[in-house]
Every structure is written in C-alpha cells, then in structure tokens.
Motif scaffolding. Structure first.
Motif, PDB file in Angstrom:
ATOM      1  N   TRP A  60      37.565  31.126  33.426  1.00 60.68           N
ATOM      2  CA  TRP A  60      38.107  29.929  33.258  1.00 60.68           C
ATOM      3  C   TRP A  60      38.562  29.452  31.934  1.00 60.68           C
ATOM      4  CZ3 TRP A  60      39.980  28.285  37.899  1.00 60.68           C
ATOM      5  CH2 TRP A  60      39.457  28.782  38.872  1.00 60.68           C
ATOM      6  N   ARG A  61      38.073  30.308  30.815  1.00 54.48           N
ATOM      7  CA  ARG A  61      38.776  30.008  29.535  1.00 54.48           C
ATOM      8  C   ARG A  61      39.977  30.615  29.330  1.00 54.48           C
ATOM      9  NH1 ARG A  61      35.730  30.842  23.606  1.00 54.48           N
ATOM     10  NH2 ARG A  61      37.102  29.766  22.428  1.00 54.48           N
ATOM     11  N   VAL A  62      40.126  31.954  29.563  1.00 57.84           N
ATOM     12  CA  VAL A  62      41.187  32.577  29.681  1.00 57.84           C
ATOM     13  C   VAL A  62      42.148  32.988  31.036  1.00 57.84           C
ATOM     14  CG1 VAL A  62      40.470  33.799  27.359  1.00 57.84           C
ATOM     15  CG2 VAL A  62      40.013  34.722  29.692  1.00 57.84           C
ATOM     16  N   LEU A  63      43.403  33.191  30.590  1.00 54.32           N
ATOM     17  CA  LEU A  63      44.095  33.681  31.659  1.00 54.32           C
ATOM     18  C   LEU A  63      44.335  35.189  31.549  1.00 54.32           C
ATOM     19  CD1 LEU A  63      46.630  30.909  32.110  1.00 54.32           C
ATOM     20  CD2 LEU A  63      44.713  31.003  33.638  1.00 54.32           C
ATOM     21  N   ILE A  64      44.540  35.895  32.596  1.00 51.87           N
ATOM     22  CA  ILE A  64      44.638  37.489  32.512  1.00 51.87           C
ATOM     23  C   ILE A  64      46.001  37.713  32.713  1.00 51.87           C
ATOM     24  CG2 ILE A  64      44.202  39.701  32.937  1.00 51.87           C
ATOM     25  CD1 ILE A  64      42.009  38.294  31.141  1.00 51.87           C
ATOM     26  N   GLN A  71      58.518  42.775  32.351  1.00 54.21           N
ATOM     27  CA  GLN A  71      58.285  41.873  33.448  1.00 54.21           C
ATOM     28  C   GLN A  71      56.852  41.458  33.405  1.00 54.21           C
ATOM     29  OE1 GLN A  71      60.748  44.008  36.739  1.00 54.21           O
ATOM     30  NE2 GLN A  71      60.639  41.745  37.402  1.00 54.21           N
ATOM     31  N   VAL A  72      56.552  40.151  33.744  1.00 55.73           N
ATOM     32  CA  VAL A  72      55.159  39.728  33.916  1.00 55.73           C
ATOM     33  C   VAL A  72      54.787  39.726  35.487  1.00 55.73           C
ATOM     34  CG1 VAL A  72      53.216  38.065  33.281  1.00 55.73           C
ATOM     35  CG2 VAL A  72      55.201  38.617  31.807  1.00 55.73           C
ATOM     36  N   LEU A  73      54.110  40.487  36.098  1.00 52.54           N
ATOM     37  CA  LEU A  73      54.010  40.479  37.474  1.00 52.54           C
ATOM     38  C   LEU A  73      53.023  39.653  37.928  1.00 52.54           C
ATOM     39  CD1 LEU A  73      54.400  44.370  38.256  1.00 52.54           C
ATOM     40  CD2 LEU A  73      56.151  42.554  38.336  1.00 52.54           C
ATOM     41  N   TRP A  74      51.886  39.342  37.189  1.00 47.71           N
ATOM     42  CA  TRP A  74      50.853  38.579  37.757  1.00 47.71           C
ATOM     43  C   TRP A  74      50.145  37.822  36.645  1.00 47.71           C
ATOM     44  CZ3 TRP A  74      45.789  37.860  37.236  1.00 47.71           C
ATOM     45  CH2 TRP A  74      44.797  37.271  38.535  1.00 47.71           C
ATOM     46  N   GLY A  75      49.476  36.791  36.997  1.00 47.48           N
ATOM     47  CA  GLY A  75      48.686  35.905  36.150  1.00 47.48           C
ATOM     48  C   GLY A  75      47.606  35.185  36.701  1.00 47.48           C
ATOM     49  N   GLY A  76      46.419  34.830  36.225  1.00 49.48           N
ATOM     50  CA  GLY A  76      45.577  33.904  36.731  1.00 49.48           C
ATOM     51  C   GLY A  76      44.302  33.836  35.947  1.00 49.48           C
ATOM     52  N   PRO A  77      43.469  32.936  36.200  1.00 48.35           N
ATOM     53  CA  PRO A  77      42.057  32.761  35.632  1.00 48.35           C
ATOM     54  C   PRO A  77      41.290  33.997  35.573  1.00 48.35           C
ATOM     55  CG  PRO A  77      42.150  31.369  37.186  1.00 48.35           C
ATOM     56  CD  PRO A  77      43.582  31.921  37.244  1.00 48.35           C
ATOM     57  N   LEU A  78      40.252  34.346  34.619  1.00 44.03           N
ATOM     58  CA  LEU A  78      39.240  35.174  34.696  1.00 44.03           C
ATOM     59  C   LEU A  78      38.193  34.147  35.479  1.00 44.03           C
ATOM     60  CD1 LEU A  78      37.302  37.594  34.022  1.00 44.03           C
ATOM     61  CD2 LEU A  78      36.789  36.454  31.730  1.00 44.03           C
ATOM     62  N   VAL A  79      37.521  34.888  36.617  1.00 46.66           N
ATOM     63  CA  VAL A  79      36.499  33.866  37.306  1.00 46.66           C
ATOM     64  C   VAL A  79      35.347  34.481  37.080  1.00 46.66           C
ATOM     65  CG1 VAL A  79      36.115  33.005  39.596  1.00 46.66           C
ATOM     66  CG2 VAL A  79      38.350  32.988  38.969  1.00 46.66           C
ATOM     67  N   SER A  80      35.023  35.946  37.073  1.00 47.88           N
ATOM     68  CA  SER A  80      33.822  36.389  37.018  1.00 47.88           C
ATOM     69  C   SER A  80      34.113  37.701  36.204  1.00 47.88           C
ATOM     70  CB  SER A  80      33.114  36.563  38.295  1.00 47.88           C
ATOM     71  OG  SER A  80      33.799  37.689  39.026  1.00 47.88           O
ATOM     72  N   GLY A  96      44.486  34.457  41.253  1.00 45.69           N
ATOM     73  CA  GLY A  96      45.674  33.972  40.877  1.00 45.69           C
ATOM     74  C   GLY A  96      45.881  32.412  40.549  1.00 45.69           C
ATOM     75  N   LEU A  97      46.777  32.172  39.631  1.00 41.52           N
ATOM     76  CA  LEU A  97      46.948  31.069  38.903  1.00 41.52           C
ATOM     77  C   LEU A  97      46.564  29.970  40.010  1.00 41.52           C
ATOM     78  CD1 LEU A  97      46.998  29.396  36.421  1.00 41.52           C
ATOM     79  CD2 LEU A  97      49.449  29.400  36.586  1.00 41.52           C
ATOM     80  N   TRP A  98      47.080  29.963  41.263  1.00 41.37           N
ATOM     81  CA  TRP A  98      47.005  28.860  42.279  1.00 41.37           C
ATOM     82  C   TRP A  98      45.563  28.600  42.439  1.00 41.37           C
ATOM     83  CZ3 TRP A  98      50.104  25.444  43.851  1.00 41.37           C
ATOM     84  CH2 TRP A  98      49.721  24.505  45.088  1.00 41.37           C
ATOM     85  N   ALA A  99      44.619  29.459  42.446  1.00 39.58           N
ATOM     86  CA  ALA A  99      43.239  29.168  42.548  1.00 39.58           C
ATOM     87  C   ALA A  99      42.898  27.931  41.900  1.00 39.58           C
ATOM     88  CB  ALA A  99      42.462  30.463  42.371  1.00 39.58           C
ATOM     89  N   TYR A 100      43.410  27.727  40.761  1.00 42.89           N
ATOM     90  CA  TYR A 100      42.956  26.622  39.710  1.00 42.89           C
ATOM     91  C   TYR A 100      43.480  25.261  40.599  1.00 42.89           C
ATOM     92  CZ  TYR A 100      43.065  22.931  36.392  1.00 42.89           C
ATOM     93  OH  TYR A 100      42.995  21.912  35.485  1.00 42.89           O
ATOM     94  N   TYR A 101      44.357  25.279  41.104  1.00 44.51           N
ATOM     95  CA  TYR A 101      44.823  23.783  41.901  1.00 44.51           C
ATOM     96  C   TYR A 101      44.068  23.738  43.149  1.00 44.51           C
ATOM     97  CZ  TYR A 101      48.168  24.352  38.215  1.00 44.51           C
ATOM     98  OH  TYR A 101      48.646  24.592  36.754  1.00 44.51           O
TER      99      TYR A 101
END
Length: 368
Positions: A60-64, A71-80, A96-101
């Motif tokens: 949760w500190r960084v997004l990968i 093109q940036v195809l994918w993004g979201g937080p490191l969870v484990s 994926g980033l939607w997991a944060y919301y």
C-alpha cells in the motif's frame, strides 16, 4: 522478459515515480468493473533498484505499473510479497487500483434525489474515496474523471453513515442494475506523472470497436462452452425490512416460459428500500438469465492485430469460429477481462468475453 515491457513503481500518496523494477516475468489481468490483479517476479541478484532502498516496496505504499511500449496497460497497489531465498527471487502480488476504493467507507449520510448516476458515482469516489473535496476525508487524490460526463439516467440513492458501506461496493451496486453502466480505470502519462482515469461506459454496449477476432486468423478460439446454470425465468429481489414488511419484487420472462419450465432465482439486497431500484436488480437478473451463456476462450496471436495494446475491457468485438461440417459460432461479445503473461518465452494474451445479448432488456415486472 520482453524488452517491450517496463514495470514502474510509484509512491501512492504523492504520485512520484520512484523507479523501475528489474523483472524476470510478470502476469496481469485487466477486469471490467473490478480491480484485476498482477504478479511480478523480481530477481534479487539482478539489476539494483537504481539507488532505492528495497524497503520502499511495502504494501500500500507503492503503486506498480506495467508499461508496454508507450502505453501504460495496468496499475495498482502492491498488496503483499514473498521472498524465495533458494531461488533468490521476490514475488510481488498486486491488485488493480479499484481495490483501494473497495477499502474506503462512506462515513456520513449522502442522499441523492434524481441525480445522474454518473454524478452519484463520482461524488462518492471524490468525497469518500479520493479525498478530493478535503474536509475530514483524506485520500491519495489518485483518480481523474470527466466531471461533465452524464448518462442521462436519474437515480434516487441514500447512503447512511450507520451502514458503513464500502465506496467501491456502492459504485459497483449502482452500476449493476438495469440501465446501469460499466466502468474501468485506464492509465497514461501526463506532465511526467501517471494519470489514472476513471471512465464510465453507457450504454454498456456502446464501445463497439468493429474488431473481428477470426479463429485461425488473428486468434485461436481455444474452446467455448454453453452454460445454462444461471438461466432464470422468475427473478426475485429481496430488499429492506423483515417478515411481512420486507420489500420484495419479481421480474418474469413469459416468452422464455413458453419454451422451458419456470426457473426461479433470488437475490438479497437488504440495503435497498426503493421499489424501482429493487426491480432494476431483478430485471438485470432476467436479462442475464434469458439464454445459455456461450463463452469462448480466445487467445490472441502475438505480433498480430489486435494485441493487448489494442483492446480494452468494455470493448465490444465480433468473434468468428467456423469449422467444416459444424455450424461453429459467430457473434458480438463484450471483453470483460484481459489476461496477459510475459516471460522469456514471449507474450500470451487471453480474453474473457460475454455475449452482448446478456444486456438485452427482456421480461415483465410484478410487485406485491
């Protein structure tokens, strides 16, 4: 791993790009109306993190981010993450980033009367998810969207503090009714930062790309199945209340009942107190259950059009699979998930598809 790919890591709170990961292989999935996931393998004895301390790779500190070409195809937080000392390899598990919301909560009463569903969704995200409006709410301000976008569909919705409802779940429920919408988060560069854009697709079959996926030409239709498990002719939606005061609505498909016996299905929506909202859930269930779902498994051919960079979740494509002495299949499908694996052996992309007929409006309404 393919030289076309880069895996970047970004500080979640500030959005600052911190560096690039030395990756041996990766897999990621882009999913419509859901977070998707990614797995990244990083050799411990490979290239360094360009001066960065390994300790910055914290959940949760960084997004990968996964970038292919420009093109940036994918993004979201490191969870484990896990470390295999024998293999000298770290495996990063990301959502994926939607997991944060989905992890944010509606913390005060929010009542909407005849507001466009797009305005309701973005208000919930901005106020309770991203912290865009300031005040008591905090957030990373990680999303952008078109504030002027409207679907033309008005909704009444009430979200009360005592329900402690997830922001992500509230938006997903708002989307998942008849005449609702699809949504996705896309990523791209802007002013030296990666911009995450929340987009709503209305109507849900609007993104017809004209792309044809032809078995043996630009893809392999590996297999397909016809599944009638969820076929339904009577959908019962159960809302708020208890016993005799409980709100219940039905939706029927009388035309289908001329061909097959009645098949009932029910779902609980205990937080719904409006008949119209409850009926919209039942109508969607009837639409989804109007026929067997024919689901092809499609694997794209590498270095052919379309590739993983050419298709987005929510897009509508045509699939053709014709075989001699057999009628085969041909129809329009919505892309609901894109799964990509990248390793030394190359790139493999598989699509998950749903027939557009699932979104047709059918049946008739009844209430007690």
């Amino acid at each position: 791993m393919s030289s076309q790919y880069r895996v970047l890591f970004v500080e979640f709170i500030s959005g600052a790009v911190w560096g690039e990961l030395p990756v041996s292989d990766l897999s990621f999935s882009q999913t419509l109306n859901a977070p998707g996931a990614a797995t990244v393998k990083v050799p411990l004895n490979g290239a360094p993190l360009r001066g960065m301390d390994w300790q910055v790779l914290q959940p949760w500190r960084v997004l990968i981010y996964v970038q292919r070409g420009r093109q940036v195809l994918w993004g979201g937080p490191l969870v484990s993450y896990g470390v295999d000392l024998a293999a000298e390899e770290m495996t990063l598990s990301c959502q994926g980033l939607w997991a944060y919301y989905r992890r944010r909560t509606i913390t005060s009463d929010a009542v909407f009367v005849q507001q466009d569903q797009a305005s309701i969704a973005t208000y919930l995200l901005a106020h309770y998810g991203d912290g865009t409006y300031g005040g008591a709410e905090v957030g990373p301000k990680a999303l952008a969207w078109d504030a002027s976008y409207a679907t033309g569909v008005k909704r009444d919705r009430s979200y009360f503090r005592h329900e402690w409802k997830s922001v992500g779940k509230a938006v997903e429920d708002l989307a998942a009714v008849r005449d609702g919408f699809d949504f996705r988060i896309t990523h791209g560069w802007g002013n030296g930062r990666i911009v995450n854009t929340f987009s709503m697709l209305y109507p849900t079959t609007i993104s017809d790309t004209g792309v044809v996926l032809d078995h043996g030409g630009n893809c392999d239709v590996v297999s397909f199945s016809a599944d009638g498990t969820n076929m339904t002719t009577e959908a019962i939606s159960i809302g708020a209340g208890q016993a005799e005061s409980q709100l219940v609505t039905w939706w029927y498909n009388p035309n289908l009942e001329k061909l097959i016996p009645r098949l009932s299905g029910s779902e609980s929506r205990s937080d719904v107190s409006e008949v119209g909202t409850l009926a919209a859930y039942a109508q969607r269930a009837i639409g989804v259950g109007a026929q067997p779902v024919v689901i092809p498994s499609v694997r794209l051919h590498p270095d052919r059009f379309p590739g993983v960079s050419d298709i987005a979740v929510g897009d509508v494509v045509e699939v053709r699979a014709l075989v001699a002495q057999w009628p085969g299949m041909r129809g329009k499908y919505k892309v609901t998930e894109i799964q990509t694996s990248v390793a030394d052996g190359g790139e493999t992309t598989t699509l998950s598809l749903v027939p557009t007929e699932v979104f047709a409006s059918v049946g008739s309404f009844a209430k007690p």
